[in-house]
Design a protein around this motif. Structure first.
Motif, PDB file in Angstrom:
ATOM      1  N   VAL A   9      13.435   6.429   6.102  1.00  8.75           N
ATOM      2  CA  VAL A   9      14.228   6.914   7.240  1.00  8.75           C
ATOM      3  C   VAL A   9      13.321   6.951   8.460  1.00  8.75           C
ATOM      4  O   VAL A   9      12.285   7.615   8.444  1.00  8.75           O
ATOM      5  CB  VAL A   9      14.793   8.331   6.978  1.00  8.75           C
ATOM      6  CG1 VAL A   9      15.669   8.765   8.143  1.00  8.75           C
ATOM      7  CG2 VAL A   9      15.570   8.374   5.663  1.00  8.75           C
ATOM      8  N   PRO A  10      13.680   6.247   9.535  1.00  5.78           N
ATOM      9  CA  PRO A  10      12.830   6.233  10.731  1.00  5.78           C
ATOM     10  C   PRO A  10      12.648   7.629  11.305  1.00  5.78           C
ATOM     11  O   PRO A  10      13.552   8.474  11.232  1.00  5.78           O
ATOM     12  CB  PRO A  10      13.606   5.333  11.709  1.00  5.78           C
ATOM     13  CG  PRO A  10      14.528   4.538  10.853  1.00  5.78           C
ATOM     14  CD  PRO A  10      14.876   5.408   9.691  1.00  5.78           C
ATOM     15  N   CYS A  11      11.477   7.869  11.888  1.00  2.00           N
ATOM     16  CA  CYS A  11      11.180   9.186  12.454  1.00  2.00           C
ATOM     17  C   CYS A  11      10.392   9.044  13.744  1.00  2.00           C
ATOM     18  O   CYS A  11       9.391   8.317  13.793  1.00  2.00           O
ATOM     19  CB  CYS A  11      10.381  10.013  11.446  1.00  2.00           C
ATOM     20  SG  CYS A  11       9.861  11.634  12.064  1.00  2.00           S
ATOM     21  N   THR A  12      10.859   9.738  14.767  1.00  2.00           N
ATOM     22  CA  THR A  12      10.120   9.869  16.022  1.00  2.00           C
ATOM     23  C   THR A  12       9.848  11.350  16.236  1.00  2.00           C
ATOM     24  O   THR A  12      10.730  12.092  16.682  1.00  2.00           O
ATOM     25  CB  THR A  12      10.919   9.302  17.212  1.00  2.00           C
ATOM     26  OG1 THR A  12      11.263   7.938  16.949  1.00  2.00           O
ATOM     27  CG2 THR A  12      10.109   9.397  18.497  1.00  2.00           C
ATOM     28  N   PRO A  13       8.664  11.835  15.877  1.00  2.54           N
ATOM     29  CA  PRO A  13       8.396  13.274  15.940  1.00  2.54           C
ATOM     30  C   PRO A  13       8.613  13.859  17.333  1.00  2.54           C
ATOM     31  O   PRO A  13       8.245  13.263  18.335  1.00  2.54           O
ATOM     32  CB  PRO A  13       6.920  13.374  15.529  1.00  2.54           C
ATOM     33  CG  PRO A  13       6.676  12.137  14.733  1.00  2.54           C
ATOM     34  CD  PRO A  13       7.515  11.079  15.372  1.00  2.54           C
ATOM     35  N   PRO A  63      25.676   6.557   8.780  1.00  2.19           N
ATOM     36  CA  PRO A  63      25.920   5.329   8.003  1.00  2.19           C
ATOM     37  C   PRO A  63      24.831   4.274   8.157  1.00  2.19           C
ATOM     38  O   PRO A  63      24.688   3.392   7.293  1.00  2.19           O
ATOM     39  CB  PRO A  63      27.263   4.834   8.556  1.00  2.19           C
ATOM     40  CG  PRO A  63      27.944   6.074   9.046  1.00  2.19           C
ATOM     41  CD  PRO A  63      26.857   6.923   9.600  1.00  2.19           C
ATOM     42  N   ASN A  64      24.059   4.337   9.223  1.00  4.20           N
ATOM     43  CA  ASN A  64      22.974   3.372   9.438  1.00  4.20           C
ATOM     44  C   ASN A  64      21.649   3.807   8.806  1.00  4.20           C
ATOM     45  O   ASN A  64      20.638   3.109   8.939  1.00  4.20           O
ATOM     46  CB  ASN A  64      22.768   3.141  10.941  1.00  4.20           C
ATOM     47  CG  ASN A  64      23.982   2.503  11.587  1.00  4.20           C
ATOM     48  OD1 ASN A  64      24.610   1.611  11.011  1.00  4.20           O
ATOM     49  ND2 ASN A  64      24.327   2.968  12.788  1.00  4.20           N
ATOM     50  N   GLY A  65      21.657   4.959   8.152  1.00  2.02           N
ATOM     51  CA  GLY A  65      20.440   5.432   7.497  1.00  2.02           C
ATOM     52  C   GLY A  65      19.490   6.176   8.401  1.00  2.02           C
ATOM     53  O   GLY A  65      18.320   6.357   8.047  1.00  2.02           O
ATOM     54  N   GLY A  94      27.389  14.023   1.744  1.00  6.27           N
ATOM     55  CA  GLY A  94      26.680  12.932   2.397  1.00  6.27           C
ATOM     56  C   GLY A  94      25.322  12.712   1.776  1.00  6.27           C
ATOM     57  O   GLY A  94      24.986  13.264   0.717  1.00  6.27           O
ATOM     58  N   VAL A  95      24.533  11.879   2.441  1.00  6.47           N
ATOM     59  CA  VAL A  95      23.157  11.602   2.020  1.00  6.47           C
ATOM     60  C   VAL A  95      22.219  12.434   2.886  1.00  6.47           C
ATOM     61  O   VAL A  95      22.320  12.399   4.124  1.00  6.47           O
ATOM     62  CB  VAL A  95      22.819  10.107   2.148  1.00  6.47           C
ATOM     63  CG1 VAL A  95      21.372   9.850   1.756  1.00  6.47           C
ATOM     64  CG2 VAL A  95      23.763   9.269   1.277  1.00  6.47           C
ATOM     65  N   TYR A  96      21.316  13.165   2.257  1.00  8.88           N
ATOM     66  CA  TYR A  96      20.370  14.026   2.961  1.00  8.88           C
ATOM     67  C   TYR A  96      18.949  13.581   2.646  1.00  8.88           C
ATOM     68  O   TYR A  96      18.658  13.112   1.544  1.00  8.88           O
ATOM     69  CB  TYR A  96      20.543  15.490   2.541  1.00  8.88           C
ATOM     70  CG  TYR A  96      21.789  16.137   3.083  1.00  8.88           C
ATOM     71  CD1 TYR A  96      21.748  17.014   4.168  1.00  8.88           C
ATOM     72  CD2 TYR A  96      23.033  15.864   2.513  1.00  8.88           C
ATOM     73  CE1 TYR A  96      22.898  17.606   4.664  1.00  8.88           C
ATOM     74  CE2 TYR A  96      24.191  16.454   3.005  1.00  8.88           C
ATOM     75  CZ  TYR A  96      24.115  17.322   4.080  1.00  8.88           C
ATOM     76  OH  TYR A  96      25.257  17.891   4.576  1.00  8.88           O
ATOM     77  N   ALA A  97      18.061  13.750   3.620  1.00  8.65           N
ATOM     78  CA  ALA A  97      16.647  13.436   3.431  1.00  8.65           C
ATOM     79  C   ALA A  97      15.807  14.583   3.985  1.00  8.65           C
ATOM     80  O   ALA A  97      16.238  15.309   4.891  1.00  8.65           O
ATOM     81  CB  ALA A  97      16.285  12.123   4.120  1.00  8.65           C
ATOM     82  N   LEU A  98      14.607  14.736   3.435  1.00  7.31           N
ATOM     83  CA  LEU A  98      13.706  15.804   3.885  1.00  7.31           C
ATOM     84  C   LEU A  98      13.073  15.408   5.210  1.00  7.31           C
ATOM     85  O   LEU A  98      12.321  14.438   5.281  1.00  7.31           O
ATOM     86  CB  LEU A  98      12.631  16.062   2.829  1.00  7.31           C
ATOM     87  CG  LEU A  98      11.644  17.197   3.130  1.00  7.31           C
ATOM     88  CD1 LEU A  98      12.368  18.527   3.289  1.00  7.31           C
ATOM     89  CD2 LEU A  98      10.588  17.298   2.027  1.00  7.31           C
ATOM     90  N   ASP A  99      13.407  16.144   6.259  1.00  2.63           N
ATOM     91  CA  ASP A  99      12.869  15.883   7.591  1.00  2.63           C
ATOM     92  C   ASP A  99      11.445  16.395   7.708  1.00  2.63           C
ATOM     93  O   ASP A  99      10.540  15.667   8.110  1.00  2.63           O
ATOM     94  CB  ASP A  99      13.774  16.562   8.623  1.00  2.63           C
ATOM     95  CG  ASP A  99      13.232  16.507  10.037  1.00  2.63           C
ATOM     96  OD1 ASP A  99      12.174  17.118  10.299  1.00  2.63           O
ATOM     97  OD2 ASP A  99      13.853  15.871  10.892  1.00  2.63           O
ATOM     98  N   SER A 100      11.232  17.662   7.357  1.00  5.73           N
ATOM     99  CA  SER A 100       9.926  18.278   7.602  1.00  5.73           C
ATOM    100  C   SER A 100       9.784  19.564   6.809  1.00  5.73           C
ATOM    101  O   SER A 100      10.757  20.119   6.300  1.00  5.73           O
ATOM    102  CB  SER A 100       9.750  18.568   9.098  1.00  5.73           C
ATOM    103  OG  SER A 100      10.830  19.369   9.568  1.00  5.73           O
TER     104      SER A 100
END
Length: 207
Positions: A191-195, A59-61, A101-107
């Motif tokens: 969307v924040p990312c920490t590899p 829910p926080n994105g 839900g909401v999905y985003a491309l990670d990698s």
């Protein structure tokens, strides 16, 4: 009495048979969702196996923490058993039942097998801007065909074609959905990312 038992047995067999005939995803009735996506390799880099990792957002994105073995992510992988290929349409199609839900491309990840050595190309999207989509419970969607490639040493994926004709061809060949499948265009989302490494045994990096 034997006749009654015989009728009952035939009814039970018919019920079992009919229940196993139609295991399609039912639009509007399921608590889950259904997604179809095509993945096509760029002509200059067809020797690799590509893997697109889509992850659900909280829910926080932010990306939900589970990746392996969970229901908060799905992968669209080329050369995978069960994908659908069709003459005249580039690439192959992956069909997945997922949680809404909401999905985003990670990698994006690519592996080139050369004799006994595997060459890899990581494509973690540090962004934060990345493709995303939303799917609701009981909904079936089609994300179109995505082109995958290796640029320099990085695996990349881009939307290539979102076509009703492609979707109709897929559904004609593999009838997995009872009800309407909607075309769904992705949008860009931060969307924040920490590899980090996927796990201690993998060279793949994810958010």
């Amino acid at each position: 009495m034997r006749f009654v038992f015989a009728i009952l047995a035939m009814f039970a067999l018919a019920t079992c048979a009919s229940s196993g005939e139609d295991d399609r995803f039912r639009v509007g009735a399921s608590q889950r969702a259904f997604v179809i996506i095509g993945v096509a390799e760029a002509a200059e880099n067809t020797s690799a196996t590509y893997d697109l990792l889509w992850r659900r957002l909280d829910p926080n994105g932010n990306f939900t923490p589970e990746i392996d073995g969970g229901r908060t992510a799905f992968q669209a992988e080329t050369n995978e058993r069960g994908t659908l290929r069709m003459r005249g349409i580039p690439g192959e199609f992956v069909m997945r039942e997922i949680d809404p839900g909401v999905y985003a491309l990670d990698s994006v990840f690519a592996v080139i097998a050369d004799d006994r050595v595997n060459y890899i190309a990581n494509g973690v999207m540090t962004g934060p801007e990345r493709p995303a989509f939303e799917v609701r419970a009981g909904e079936a969607i089609y994300l179109g065909i995505w082109q995958v490639n290796i640029e320099d040493v990085t695996a990349v994926a881009r939307p290539w074609r979102l076509s009703e004709a492609d979707l109709r061809a897929v559904l004609d060949r593999r009838d997995k959905v009872a009800g309407e499948v909607r075309l769904r265009e992705t949008h860009t989302r931060a969307v924040p990312c920490t590899p980090q490494r996927l796990n201690s045994r993998s060279q793949r990096r994810v958010c």
